[in-house]
Design an enzyme around this catalytic site. Sequence first.
Site, short mmCIF file in Angstrom:
data_model
loop_
_atom_site.label_atom_id
_atom_site.label_comp_id
_atom_site.label_asym_id
_atom_site.label_seq_id
_atom_site.Cartn_x
_atom_site.Cartn_y
_atom_site.Cartn_z
CD GLU A 210 28.16 39.48 66.30
OE1 GLU A 210 27.80 40.58 65.85
OE2 GLU A 210 28.09 38.43 65.65
CB CYS A 244 26.86 48.06 67.90
SG CYS A 244 25.56 46.89 67.51
P1 NAD Z 1 33.38 46.85 76.30
O1 NAD Z 1 34.23 46.16 75.29
O2 NAD Z 1 33.99 47.88 77.16
O3 NAD Z 1 32.74 45.74 77.32
C1 NAD Z 1 32.10 44.58 76.88
C2 NAD Z 1 32.25 43.49 77.93
O4 NAD Z 1 33.63 43.21 78.13
C3 NAD Z 1 31.67 43.83 79.30
O5 NAD Z 1 30.96 42.72 79.81
C4 NAD Z 1 32.90 44.11 80.15
O6 NAD Z 1 32.73 43.69 81.49
C5 NAD Z 1 33.97 43.27 79.50
N1 NAD Z 1 35.31 43.86 79.63
C6 NAD Z 1 35.63 45.19 79.64
N2 NAD Z 1 36.96 45.36 79.74
C7 NAD Z 1 37.50 44.12 79.78
C8 NAD Z 1 38.84 43.63 79.88
N3 NAD Z 1 39.87 44.46 79.95
N4 NAD Z 1 39.03 42.30 79.90
C9 NAD Z 1 37.99 41.45 79.81
N5 NAD Z 1 36.70 41.86 79.72
C10 NAD Z 1 36.46 43.17 79.71
O7 NAD Z 1 32.13 47.40 75.50
P2 NAD Z 1 30.94 48.29 76.04
O8 NAD Z 1 31.44 49.65 76.39
O9 NAD Z 1 30.16 47.54 77.05
O10 NAD Z 1 30.03 48.39 74.71
C11 NAD Z 1 30.28 49.31 73.69
C12 NAD Z 1 30.99 48.70 72.52
O11 NAD Z 1 30.35 47.51 72.12
C13 NAD Z 1 30.94 49.59 71.29
O12 NAD Z 1 32.17 49.51 70.61
C14 NAD Z 1 29.84 48.96 70.45
O13 NAD Z 1 29.89 49.25 69.08
C15 NAD Z 1 30.04 47.53 70.74
N6 NAD Z 1 28.82 46.79 70.50
C16 NAD Z 1 28.79 45.90 69.48
C17 NAD Z 1 27.61 45.21 69.22
C18 NAD Z 1 27.51 44.20 68.12
O14 NAD Z 1 26.53 43.48 68.10
N7 NAD Z 1 28.44 44.13 67.19
C19 NAD Z 1 26.50 45.43 70.01
C20 NAD Z 1 26.59 46.36 71.04
C21 NAD Z 1 27.76 47.02 71.29
#
Ligand code: NAD
Length: 456
Positions: A210, A244
């Site tokens: 997602e 998002c």
């Molecule tokens: P992110 O991808 O940085 O982090 C998400 C999760 O991944 C966190 O739990 C984090 O600990 C983990 N993570 C981060 N880096 C990692 C790595 N290198 N390896 C493994 N795991 C890792 O996202 P964010 O900054 O927390 O959220 C913002 C993003 O999420 C935006 O792009 C937004 O659009 C998207 N988002 C999508 C939805 C949806 O339902 N489609 C909902 C909310 C947010």
Amino acid sequence: MYKPMLEKLRSFFSQKHTLPYSFRKEQLLKLKEALLRYENRFYESLYTDLRKSPEEVWVTETGMVLSELRFTLRHLKQWMEPEAASTNLLNFPSRSRIVKEPLGVTLIVAPWNYPLQLLINPLIGAMAAGNCVVLKPSELAPATSAVMAEMIKETFAPEYILCVEGEGKTILPEMLSQFRFDHIFFTGSPAVGKIIYSMAAAQLTPVTLELGGKSPCVIERDANLKVAARRIALTKFSNAGQMCVAPDYVLVHVSVYERFLQTMSGVIKDFFGEDARKSYDYGRIVNAKHFERLEKYLNEGTVFAGGEKDKSDLYIAPTLLTGITPGASVMQEEIFGPILPVIPFREKEEAMAVIQQHPDPLAFYVFTSDRTKEKEWIEAVPSGGACVNNAALHVTNHYLPFGGRGNSGIGRYHGKFSFDTFSHIKAVMKTPVWFDPRFKYPGFRGKLKWFKKMIR
Ligand code: NAD
């Protein structure tokens, strides 16, 4: 280090504890009670992490997951029933059915912007479908992560549901190198989604991704501008735009462009007052890094409304940005903050050229009162989901799937779609033994014309 803990979940699952309806129902009820017991703690933690008001928390976090829980409890028994399927002539007189089996031990990884909803909502689907679950909340909403970890620990046996807090980039590669999950459900950025996808691929683990991206919003000349401005402002400036499915930018037909800008800035004042900083309803940017990223966008165009900022308070006012400079990063990256580029267009093709720079957005919104235009726009823009004369609220309807396509993700959830996502959809065919014509076995010579009649 994680392997022994995770093997306990595997063993709990293998012992089939999670299979009966009675177990799933009981555990979902425990989750419901826990969420209500922790309600006030979540108001505090979400205020600390993102300055959300209790009302906003109820609408977008606690209330939303409780509503999903009630919906799931109401339908679970029926969802678990095998579905009868038709059988083709070749297999006469067999009977066919579709059975929903739990996947096994699943992993749910959540982001920080709706830290509770985006962890617990998929959890409901995973529990309903009879899985064991490892939860990894976002470390960037630390107060809420801590409360959720405490709630999960207090409510569930760790061999059934385990919450692991901390930095995803250190925890997840280690965990995934030691253990094969049966499904990974990840919500976050496309960049990290790719990392998760490649780690999952190494073990052929299926994924739901997602993700985010730039969700466009189009205002046609025949749109009700007042309603459009209110509905866009509601979602774009809720949680300070860190949503998002928030409209990322707006393309407005040139004939109503000035009027839309005026209406929109009036609506912003109406919603948040002369100084949004003092508004009970207005949130803050999650941290200094994101503040600095957003701050730069303010210089990439002309500020029509808003533009005020204060780093010490992580505050950026609801902002309308016009006259975007060509090649500006604000139109290359997902904004994920309270800055809304407003861009005029004359012909549909002009607007499409902007949208096509970022194909397959998570959502697409069009405001029009013309049915033909509505149909043309919805068909013209492939997207995860869409709204006509609304923005983002499709995600609150349990009867609709929520998910992206292409760059905005893989798979879908919410309501029954969550149950299906966390289930293996298994084909079962039962063939009676009283009918077993010799004809269908070798030798086959000379039977071609009969096979052509039976298989077509
Ligand atoms: P992110 O991808 O940085 O982090 C998400 C999760 O991944 C966190 O739990 C984090 O600990 C983990 N993570 C981060 N880096 C990692 C790595 N290198 N390896 C493994 N795991 C890792 O996202 P964010 O900054 O927390 O959220 C913002 C993003 O999420 C935006 O792009 C937004 O659009 C998207 N988002 C999508 C939805 C949806 O339902 N489609 C909902 C909310 C947010």
